[in-house]
Design a protein around this motif. Structure first.
Motif, PDB file in Angstrom:
ATOM      1  N   UNK A 113      70.168 117.596   9.594  1.00 51.40           N
ATOM      2  CA  UNK A 113      71.008 118.661  10.159  1.00 51.40           C
ATOM      3  C   UNK A 113      72.150 118.070  10.976  1.00 51.40           C
ATOM      4  N   UNK A 115      57.853 131.432   5.178  1.00 52.53           N
ATOM      5  CA  UNK A 115      59.023 131.448   4.325  1.00 52.53           C
ATOM      6  C   UNK A 115      59.236 130.165   3.549  1.00 52.53           C
ATOM      7  N   UNK A 128      69.344 121.180   4.661  1.00 51.07           N
ATOM      8  CA  UNK A 128      69.790 120.855   6.024  1.00 51.07           C
ATOM      9  C   UNK A 128      70.571 121.998   6.655  1.00 51.07           C
ATOM     10  N   UNK A 129      70.159 123.223   6.384  1.00 55.96           N
ATOM     11  CA  UNK A 129      70.817 124.370   7.032  1.00 55.96           C
ATOM     12  C   UNK A 129      70.403 124.404   8.499  1.00 55.96           C
ATOM     13  N   UNK A 130      71.286 124.977   9.355  1.00 50.41           N
ATOM     14  CA  UNK A 130      70.937 125.114  10.765  1.00 50.41           C
ATOM     15  C   UNK A 130      70.026 126.328  10.906  1.00 50.41           C
ATOM     16  N   UNK A 131      68.758 126.061  11.230  1.00 53.84           N
ATOM     17  CA  UNK A 131      67.726 127.113  11.193  1.00 53.84           C
ATOM     18  C   UNK A 131      67.952 128.224  12.196  1.00 53.84           C
ATOM     19  N   UNK A 132      68.562 127.867  13.336  1.00 44.61           N
ATOM     20  CA  UNK A 132      68.726 128.864  14.406  1.00 44.61           C
ATOM     21  C   UNK A 132      69.996 129.678  14.233  1.00 44.61           C
ATOM     22  N   UNK A 133      70.751 129.417  13.168  1.00 47.07           N
ATOM     23  CA  UNK A 133      71.991 130.172  12.949  1.00 47.07           C
ATOM     24  C   UNK A 133      71.841 131.055  11.720  1.00 47.07           C
ATOM     25  N   UNK A 135      65.484 130.830   7.054  1.00 45.44           N
ATOM     26  CA  UNK A 135      64.064 130.916   6.717  1.00 45.44           C
ATOM     27  C   UNK A 135      63.726 132.176   5.927  1.00 45.44           C
ATOM     28  N   UNK A 136      64.653 133.148   5.931  1.00 41.30           N
ATOM     29  CA  UNK A 136      64.384 134.395   5.200  1.00 41.30           C
ATOM     30  C   UNK A 136      64.923 134.334   3.768  1.00 41.30           C
TER      31      UNK A 136
END
Lengths: 286, 348
Positions: free
Chosen positions: A175, A285, B90-95, B141-142
């Protein structure tokens, strides 16, 4: 709703087994944990709020509270910075001796606090390695406030690092690389990507560190030499008051320390439920 | 934007990941780096991105990485303006999805940053491009794996990169989704025409998506060519073996023009290049017995055992197979229609 196999097995145990197990657990917790804690508050308030306010208005008690807060206020931010640096270094870079370093960070967990205090005296005492030099600059460490702070720092070193290392190990650095390739600066990458990802474990580590810093007795006791009103922290002051047969004052001060611990415990369990909630979400998920 | 790599090497300790590799990717091209794991393809991609530093060159003409004829070997990742897509997104999980895509536009220095309305507009266009309109408020995550990878691609495209670098982008997805995304990526490339380099270990993916394929093995490039060239005119034993199944015969090769003979040559014949018949078709025919027949697919796979104790696979188009009346344990002849010969002193 379908039954989870582990649960259904447990619920098939005979009723009397269930009652014995639940009863034993509740009995132990009540007798060994809740009762003693309750007694502290009971003793503190037994003679009314008066003893309580008198005990707290005592100069030495206030000084002890002040010193404990000071040591905690210095120790916790330092620990946070060290924990972040150590976790970053050991999870994002590879260098020789890395796993040894991770083990050494745990050292304060393994060493008795009394030994930690003695080590500080050997280093910074008047006849210690650095003590003489520091003394010539007019800085006294042992039997003074700096020693108390140093001892508190020593025993709390692992807390934040221990919480962060496994989390950051699992997350890897992809990330961060993604953020940098998108043009983010190092600072932006840290504040917008790394920090939000480790926020809860970091807070958890800080809370545990705070609780330990306020409650530390052994190491601080060795280096402070119990000078009332000067180098006594709250736990040391409680011990001193109790040894003076001034039980009401001791219990009043103890109840304050205990309340702080209970608050920390509540905050900790709230955080735990948040972390659990988060990891459950991510598992569902996957 | 063309990308050129000139005599670049990379060693990790004593392990050679890339050895003196040169490669030119033309502007607007989609090139696949294809090879087994450990062949150095990901290291090469990461060096082009700037995530990995090449070994210091021995002389001035070596160790260069050129973006449009400008040496970028000493430039940092962000200065190169590449879009990098990771295998695990590598996506930003909290965004949210929207914030992920907008990230590259929002972190720009104030003087270069677009006004908010334009950023919003650009993100909306990208959401449309990846066919995820209405998903802007969701969190990574969705989303399903395929959706996540599309978001990662949109995030990389948002900064209008000079080069798009994809590291095994579909590697973590299941077969059906991979197939769909592959076709989608090809259509997307026709729309945006960003110079793209894709790393994959899946030969089907490389042959289907890329304009040109770079086949890599043991830190070196084995062959560069269009999918057609590398499949039909493989330059080495490794290439023919890696790109699809092949039967290997050992024997004597006779050069038709000069009558020169090569003993101990290895002869490679793909399953569809063999003919199966009940009678011998001449000296090239080999007698064999049918062991197993697998009828599912566009061609039937017939597994035979030759009289030289060799197991061979023959692919017969299903419409021909229906009229051949073949059975297990039947004696047949197999005849190569085409072959590729590799020996120390002879290569096609």
């Amino acid at each position: 709703m379908s039954r989870v196999s582990g649960l259904s097995d447990a619920s098939r145990d005979p009723k009397w087994v269930q009652w014995i197990l639940i009863g034993t657990t509740v009995g132990f917790v009540t007798l060994l944990l809740i009762l003693p804690l309750g007694v502290i508050f009971w003793e503190a308030f037994r003679k009314g709020l008066k003893t309580f306010t008198i005990a707290l208005s005592d100069r030495n008690a206030r000084s002890a509270i002040g010193l404990t807060l000071l040591a905690t206020a210095i120790c916790v931010p330092l620990n946070m910075v060290f924990g972040l640096a150590a976790a970053w270094a050991t999870t994002k870079y590879s260098f020789p001796g890395k796993s040894l370093l991770i083990s050494i960070i745990d050292l304060p967990f393994a060493i008795s606090p009394v030994i930690a205090g003695l080590m500080l005296i050997l280093l910074y005492g008047i006849h210690g390695w650095f003590g003489g030099v520091l003394q010539s600059f007019g800085l006294q460490v042992i039997f003074a406030v700096p020693g108390v702070v140093l001892a508190t720092i020593f025993v709390t070193v692992p807390f934040v690092a221990r919480e962060l290392i496994p989390v950051m190990q699992e997350q890897g650095s992809e990330q961060e690389w993604a953020a940098i390739s998108l043009g983010a600066s190092a600072w932006q990458t840290f504040t917008k990507v790394t920090l939000p990802n480790i926020f809860f474990p970091l807070l958890y580590g800080v809370l545990l560190c705070t609780a330990r810093a306020m409650g530390e007795f052994g190491a601080v006791s060795v280096v402070s030499s119990n000078i009332r009103g000067l180098t006594n922290t709250v736990p040391l002051q409680i011990d001193a008051l109790y040894n003076d047969y001034n039980a009401p004052a001791a219990f009043a001060l103890a109840s304050i320390l205990a309340s702080l611990s209970i608050l920390t415990l509540l905050a900790k369990s709230w955080l735990e439920s948040r972390i659990e909630h988060r990891s459950k979400e991510s598992e569902e998920n996957q | 934007m063309s990308v050129e790599v000139q005599h670049v090497s990379k060693t990790f300790g004593s392990y050679k990941a890339i050895e003196d590799v040169s490669l030119k990717v033309h502007s607007g091209e989609l090139v696949a780096l294809l090879g087994p794991s450990g062949s150095g393809k990901t290291t090469l991609l990461r060096m082009i991105a700037g995530l990995e530093v090449p070994d210091p060159p021995a002389n001035q003409d070596e160790g260069k990485i050129l973006f449009f004829d400008q040496d970028v070997a000493t430039r940092s990742v962000s200065e190169r303006q590449v879009g990098f897509v990771f295998q695990h997104y590598a996506l930003f999980k909290h965004m949210s999805v929207f914030e992920n895509i907008a990230f590259g536009l929002r972190v720009r220095p104030r003087s270069q940053r677009l006004p908010k309305a334009q950023i919003d507009q650009r993100v909306k266009e990208l959401l449309q491009l990846i066919q995820l309109e209405g998903f802007g408020n969701r969190f990574p995550l969705q989303l399903s794996g395929g959706q996540r990878q599309r978001v990662a691609l949109a995030r990389a495209l948002a900064i209008e990169p000079k080069v798009l670098l994809l590291d095994e982008p579909f590697g973590a997805l299941d077969a059906k989704v991979r197939q769909k995304l592959r076709e989608w990526l090809r259509r997307l490339h026709e729309q945006v025409h960003t110079t793209t380099i894709l790393v994959t270990h899946d030969q089907e993916e490389a042959l289907e998506v890329a304009d040109r394929v770079v086949v890599m093995n043991h830190a070196k490039i084995e062959q560069i060519g269009t999918p057609e060239e590398v499949f039909h005119n493989p330059a080495s034993e490794f290439v023919i073996d890696f790109l699809g199944s092949v039967n290997v015969f050992s024997g004597r090769h006779v050069e038709p023009s000069s009558e020169a003979k090569t003993d101990g040559a290895k002869i490679y014949v793909r399953p569809h290049e063999l003919q199966i018949s009940k009678e011998s078709l001449g000296s090239a025919s080999i007698s064999a017995q049918i062991q197993r027949i697998q009828r599912a697919g566009t061609s039937a796979k017939v597994f035979v055992h030759t009289n030289k104790e060799q197991n061979v696979r023959v692919d017969v188009p299903i419409h021909e197979f229906q009229f051949m009346d073949l059975e297990i344990h039947q004696q047949v002849f197999i005849t190569p229609l085409q072959s590729h010969v590799f020996s120390p002193d002879y290569t096609i």
